[in-house]
Design a protein around this motif. Structure first.
Motif, PDB file in Angstrom:
ATOM      1  N   THR A 177       0.418  -1.378   0.060  1.00 55.34           N
ATOM      2  CA  THR A 177       0.075   0.244   0.015  1.00 55.34           C
ATOM      3  C   THR A 177       0.726   1.188  -0.011  1.00 55.34           C
ATOM      4  O   THR A 177       0.277   2.222  -0.253  1.00 55.34           O
ATOM      5  N   HIS A 178       1.619   1.449   0.206  1.00 52.70           N
ATOM      6  CA  HIS A 178       2.710   2.041   0.404  1.00 52.70           C
ATOM      7  C   HIS A 178       4.343   1.009  -0.457  1.00 52.70           C
ATOM      8  O   HIS A 178       4.562   0.246  -0.136  1.00 52.70           O
ATOM      9  N   THR A 179       5.030   2.627  -0.585  1.00 46.45           N
ATOM     10  CA  THR A 179       6.745   1.894  -0.650  1.00 46.45           C
ATOM     11  C   THR A 179       7.204   1.672   0.740  1.00 46.45           C
ATOM     12  O   THR A 179       8.931   1.569   0.722  1.00 46.45           O
ATOM     13  N   SER A 180       7.208   2.040   1.967  1.00 46.96           N
ATOM     14  CA  SER A 180       7.692   2.050   2.875  1.00 46.96           C
ATOM     15  C   SER A 180       8.373   0.259   3.048  1.00 46.96           C
ATOM     16  O   SER A 180       9.391   0.213   4.769  1.00 46.96           O
ATOM     17  N   PRO A 213      -6.293   2.924  -8.397  1.00 51.51           N
ATOM     18  CA  PRO A 213      -5.787   1.738  -7.796  1.00 51.51           C
ATOM     19  C   PRO A 213      -4.323   0.812  -8.099  1.00 51.51           C
ATOM     20  O   PRO A 213      -3.994   0.728  -6.796  1.00 51.51           O
ATOM     21  N   MET A 214      -3.630   1.749  -8.777  1.00 52.59           N
ATOM     22  CA  MET A 214      -2.696   1.825  -8.682  1.00 52.59           C
ATOM     23  C   MET A 214      -1.624   2.679  -8.971  1.00 52.59           C
ATOM     24  O   MET A 214      -2.500   3.456  -9.581  1.00 52.59           O
ATOM     25  N   PHE A 215      -0.901   3.255  -8.164  1.00 47.46           N
ATOM     26  CA  PHE A 215      -0.423   4.869  -8.572  1.00 47.46           C
ATOM     27  C   PHE A 215       1.168   4.624  -8.055  1.00 47.46           C
ATOM     28  O   PHE A 215       1.882   3.339  -7.767  1.00 47.46           O
ATOM     29  N   HIS A 216       1.987   5.962  -7.885  1.00 45.87           N
ATOM     30  CA  HIS A 216       3.756   5.429  -7.489  1.00 45.87           C
ATOM     31  C   HIS A 216       3.742   7.088  -6.665  1.00 45.87           C
ATOM     32  O   HIS A 216       3.760   6.826  -6.278  1.00 45.87           O
ATOM     33  N   ASP A 285      -1.167  30.055  -0.222  1.00 47.65           N
ATOM     34  CA  ASP A 285      -1.616  29.145  -0.937  1.00 47.65           C
ATOM     35  C   ASP A 285      -1.390  28.447  -0.661  1.00 47.65           C
ATOM     36  O   ASP A 285       0.242  28.139  -0.871  1.00 47.65           O
ATOM     37  N   TRP A 286      -1.297  26.994   0.299  1.00 47.81           N
ATOM     38  CA  TRP A 286      -0.587  25.337   0.552  1.00 47.81           C
ATOM     39  C   TRP A 286      -1.295  24.524   0.083  1.00 47.81           C
ATOM     40  O   TRP A 286      -2.057  24.387  -0.344  1.00 47.81           O
ATOM     41  N   LEU A 287       0.010  23.480  -0.479  1.00 49.32           N
ATOM     42  CA  LEU A 287      -0.439  22.308  -1.341  1.00 49.32           C
ATOM     43  C   LEU A 287       0.496  21.349  -1.209  1.00 49.32           C
ATOM     44  O   LEU A 287       1.219  20.909  -1.094  1.00 49.32           O
ATOM     45  N   GLU A 288      -0.769  19.941  -0.312  1.00 48.15           N
ATOM     46  CA  GLU A 288       0.019  18.585   0.208  1.00 48.15           C
ATOM     47  C   GLU A 288       0.667  18.116  -0.539  1.00 48.15           C
ATOM     48  O   GLU A 288       0.420  18.123  -1.593  1.00 48.15           O
ATOM     49  N   ILE A 289       2.105  17.943  -0.953  1.00 48.47           N
ATOM     50  CA  ILE A 289       3.275  16.893  -1.558  1.00 48.47           C
ATOM     51  C   ILE A 289       3.532  15.370  -0.705  1.00 48.47           C
ATOM     52  O   ILE A 289       3.545  15.257  -1.165  1.00 48.47           O
ATOM     53  N   LEU A 290       3.273  15.549   0.786  1.00 50.37           N
ATOM     54  CA  LEU A 290       4.326  14.739   1.708  1.00 50.37           C
ATOM     55  C   LEU A 290       4.206  14.412   2.327  1.00 50.37           C
ATOM     56  O   LEU A 290       3.619  15.351   3.513  1.00 50.37           O
ATOM     57  N   GLY A 291       4.198  13.078   3.302  1.00 54.23           N
ATOM     58  CA  GLY A 291       4.839  12.633   4.413  1.00 54.23           C
ATOM     59  C   GLY A 291       5.624  12.748   5.204  1.00 54.23           C
ATOM     60  O   GLY A 291       6.743  11.416   3.813  1.00 54.23           O
ATOM     61  N   GLY A 318       4.150  10.931  -3.296  1.00 52.09           N
ATOM     62  CA  GLY A 318       2.968  10.787  -4.177  1.00 52.09           C
ATOM     63  C   GLY A 318       3.938  11.323  -5.584  1.00 52.09           C
ATOM     64  O   GLY A 318       4.130  12.459  -6.177  1.00 52.09           O
ATOM     65  N   ILE A 319       4.487   9.852  -6.544  1.00 49.22           N
ATOM     66  CA  ILE A 319       4.627  10.619  -7.888  1.00 49.22           C
ATOM     67  C   ILE A 319       4.229  11.249  -8.817  1.00 49.22           C
ATOM     68  O   ILE A 319       4.177  12.965  -9.633  1.00 49.22           O
ATOM     69  N   GLU A 320       2.472  10.693  -9.570  1.00 46.46           N
ATOM     70  CA  GLU A 320       1.633  11.463  -9.599  1.00 46.46           C
ATOM     71  C   GLU A 320       1.110  12.257  -9.289  1.00 46.46           C
ATOM     72  O   GLU A 320       1.579  13.320 -10.359  1.00 46.46           O
TER      73      GLU A 320
END
Ligand code: PHE
Length: 362
Positions: A177-180, A213-216, A285-291, A318-320
């Motif tokens: 579900t993640h690359t972790s 359902p599939m992402f990078h 303004d702000w936009l979330e890109i990562l955790g 998220g790469i997309e």
């Protein structure tokens, strides 16, 4: 036995040879003249019934006919072969002056391009690439990352569980579900210091304009004796500046929660959405890109690393999402519709490899 008309035989045989229309006809003319049952052979056999004088002269004459016919066969054969070659050359003629058929040139998918850019940027910081399996086990995807069974984070992930051989759900095997989990595999198999990124496919049961359902994702992991949150901030700042090609992109670290990091943060970048157009940079303004966050001591322990000696940071992006932001692609689902017109428009020239020195974007 009457005297043999050698002259008539000669002209008859030569006529057969010269009128043979192809190699097969020529061969049967040869057999008919010189073969075991051929006319010359038969005439030779008839010599026995002649007087010795006649036998000598006729025999010599027949030998001369035999040579003449053999010679004529060779000559005819050469002619027929030359004609056949000529015919082949005519029929296989190529017009090299014709224009070439139009070929359409392939393009690199924006995901591949974005991954190349990410690898180039983190590579220049000294991080190297690791990969892991897309089918993961429960331990690497969840338990080692401090997500025990019954943990609510398992529900948040919309996990695809695989089936066992009997078609029953197999709760041990999942599509990651993640690359972790690649963090876990790397810490288990390598000694610190560790400095890696892990780009790759991830899977969650979700589908709308911002979810497929599939992402990078790309995972980052840095473990050493004195790694701090400051290193994490510096690393992400440098990445965002290089990737978005904007000097000092405003970054906002918002406190958040992940079971595998403590403290944890979500990172927003400064942007503007004015007039429906998204711009990255110094706006309000702000936009979330990562955790991201500092790797939880329990995760280090699960992977055989002593948290009293080592610590480090991790992030997942998220790469997309960052590809959409940089290249102005409005709908995530179009990435996977395999529409050649879309790829021609948004794709990249394949041989212009992303590099920090020559420019990330061709
Ligand atoms: N694995 C998290 C996710 O998929 C992202 C993350 C990675 C957060 C590493 C913190 C550290 O949402």
């Amino acid at each position: 036995m009457t005297a043999i008309d050698v002259e008539a035989l000669k002209s008859e045989l030569l006529e057969e040879v010269s009128s043979a229309a192809d190699l097969a006809a020529l061969d049967s003319a040869r057999v008919g003249a010189l073969g075991k049952k051929g006319k010359i052979t038969a005439a030779m056999k008839g010599l026995g019934g002649l007087s010795p004088e006649e036998r000598k002269t006729t025999g010599q004459a027949l030998n001369a006919v035999k040579d003449a016919v053999a010679e004529a066969i060779d000559a005819r054969k050469a002619d027929l072969e030359a004609a056949a070659l000529q015919q082949q050359l005519e029929s296989e003629r190529l017009d090299v002056s014709l224009p070439v058929r139009p070929e359409s040139r392939g393009k690199l998918h924006p995901i591949s391009q974005t991954m190349d850019e990410i690898v180039a940027i983190f590579g220049a910081m000294g991080l190297s690439v690791r990969e892991g399996p897309n089918i993961e086990d429960d331990f690497h995807n969840f338990t080692a990352l401090n997500i025990p069974a019954e943990h609510p984070a398992r529900q948040m992930m919309d996990t695809f569980y695989l089936q066992d051989e009997n078609g029953n759900p197999d709760f041990e095997k999942v599509l990651r579900t993640h690359t972790s989990p690649v963090q876990v595999r790397t810490m288990q198999s390598e000694e610190p210091p560790i400095r890696i990124i892990a780009p790759g496919r991830t899977y969650r049961s979700d589908y709308d304009a911002t979810h497929t359902p599939m992402f990078h994702q790309v995972e980052g992991l840095v473990i050493d004796k004195h790694i701090t949150f400051g290193h994490l901030k510096g690393c992400l700042q440098e990445f965002c500046d290089a990737y978005f090609e904007v000097e000092n992109v405003p970054l906002r670290f918002r406190p958040s929660y992940f079971p595998f990091t403590e403290p944890s943060a979500e990172v927003d970048i400064g942007c503007s959405r004015e007039g429906g157009e998204l711009k990255i940079g110094h706006y309000d303004d702000w936009l979330e890109i990562l955790g991201c966050g500092m790797v939880h001591p329990k995760v280090l322990q699960h992977c055989g690393i002593d948290p009293e000696e080592y610590q480090g940071f991790a992030f997942g992006m998220g790469i997309e999402r960052i590809a959409m932001l940089k290249y102005g692609i409005p709908d995530l689902r179009t990435f996977y519709e395999a529409d050649i017109r879309w790829l021609k428009h948004y794709g990249f020239v394949p041989l212009e490899v992303a590099s920090l020195e020559r420019g990330l974007t061709p």
